[in-house]
Design an enzyme around this catalytic site. Structure first.
Site, PDB file in Angstrom:
ATOM      1  N   HIS A  29      37.790  -7.644 -65.075  1.00  0.00           N
ATOM      2  CA  HIS A  29      36.658  -7.919 -65.956  1.00  0.00           C
ATOM      3  C   HIS A  29      35.314  -7.386 -65.455  1.00  0.00           C
ATOM      4  CE1 HIS A  29      37.027 -11.319 -63.216  1.00  0.00           C
ATOM      5  NE2 HIS A  29      35.737 -11.528 -63.384  1.00  0.00           N
ATOM      6  N   HIS A  30      35.266  -6.828 -64.265  1.00  0.00           N
ATOM      7  CA  HIS A  30      34.030  -6.229 -63.757  1.00  0.00           C
ATOM      8  C   HIS A  30      34.120  -4.703 -63.714  1.00  0.00           C
ATOM      9  CE1 HIS A  30      32.106  -9.969 -62.735  1.00  0.00           C
ATOM     10  NE2 HIS A  30      33.175 -10.357 -62.050  1.00  0.00           N
ATOM     11  N   ALA A  31      34.999  -4.143 -64.507  1.00  0.00           N
ATOM     12  CA  ALA A  31      35.160  -2.691 -64.519  1.00  0.00           C
ATOM     13  C   ALA A  31      34.600  -2.108 -65.812  1.00  0.00           C
ATOM     14  CB  ALA A  31      36.637  -2.325 -64.380  1.00  0.00           C
TER      15      ALA A  31
ATOM     16  N   TRP B 254      33.080  -3.206 -59.922  1.00  0.00           N
ATOM     17  CA  TRP B 254      32.442  -4.038 -58.917  1.00  0.00           C
ATOM     18  C   TRP B 254      33.509  -4.899 -58.272  1.00  0.00           C
ATOM     19  CZ3 TRP B 254      30.963  -2.849 -63.735  1.00  0.00           C
ATOM     20  CH2 TRP B 254      29.765  -2.155 -63.872  1.00  0.00           C
TER      21      TRP B 254
ATOM     22  N   TYR C  14      37.825  -5.325 -58.921  1.00  0.00           N
ATOM     23  CA  TYR C  14      38.222  -5.262 -60.328  1.00  0.00           C
ATOM     24  C   TYR C  14      38.186  -3.808 -60.795  1.00  0.00           C
ATOM     25  CZ  TYR C  14      37.005 -10.083 -59.541  1.00  0.00           C
ATOM     26  OH  TYR C  14      36.924 -11.337 -59.019  1.00  0.00           O
TER      27      TYR C  14
END
Length: 125
Positions: free
Chosen positions: A93-95, A101, A104
């Site tokens: 979910h941080h891509a 980040w 992820y």
């Protein structure tokens, strides 16, 4: 795959494998996904991003491809009308398309949705 399971994953598997009636193994099936292909990843990410992740850590790269494959598999099963829950790590979910980040690496949901769109299984998302 046993040596790839982080502690939280082991806790979930233990919980879901318990004899509790509500969470009994009789109510669901564990499905092991296939590793996502480069073409799958490129549906939501740039080639540069893919190459950057593949050059970092072979272990993290393989886990990330497996996580994306898990999201793809869950989406395919859902399209068949089956209730699904994807227990995948890293979640992704941080891509973004060009970067990420933390650990992820790939946006698993974006990859799964774009694959469904490309295959004509859904019209929009």
């Amino acid at each position: 795959l046993d040596n790839w399971k982080p502690a939280l994953f082991k806790i979930w598997v233990s919980f879901l494998s318990s004899d509790d009636k509500l969470y009994s193994k009789k109510n669901y099936t564990f499905v092991e996904p296939e590793i996502a292909t480069e073409d799958d990843i490129l549906l939501a990410h740039t080639k540069e991003h893919f190459d950057r992740i593949s050059s970092k850590s072979p272990h993290l790269f393989t886990l990330s491809l497996l996580a994306a494959g898990g999201a793809i598999k869950a989406s395919e099963l859902a399209m068949e009308g089956k209730c699904t829950f994807a227990l995948i790590r890293p979640p992704g979910h941080h891509a973004s398309r060009h970067s990420c980040w933390g650990f992820y690496c790939f946006n698993n949901i974006a990859i799964a949705v774009k694959k469904l769109l490309n295959e004509g299984k859904i019209k929009n998302a």
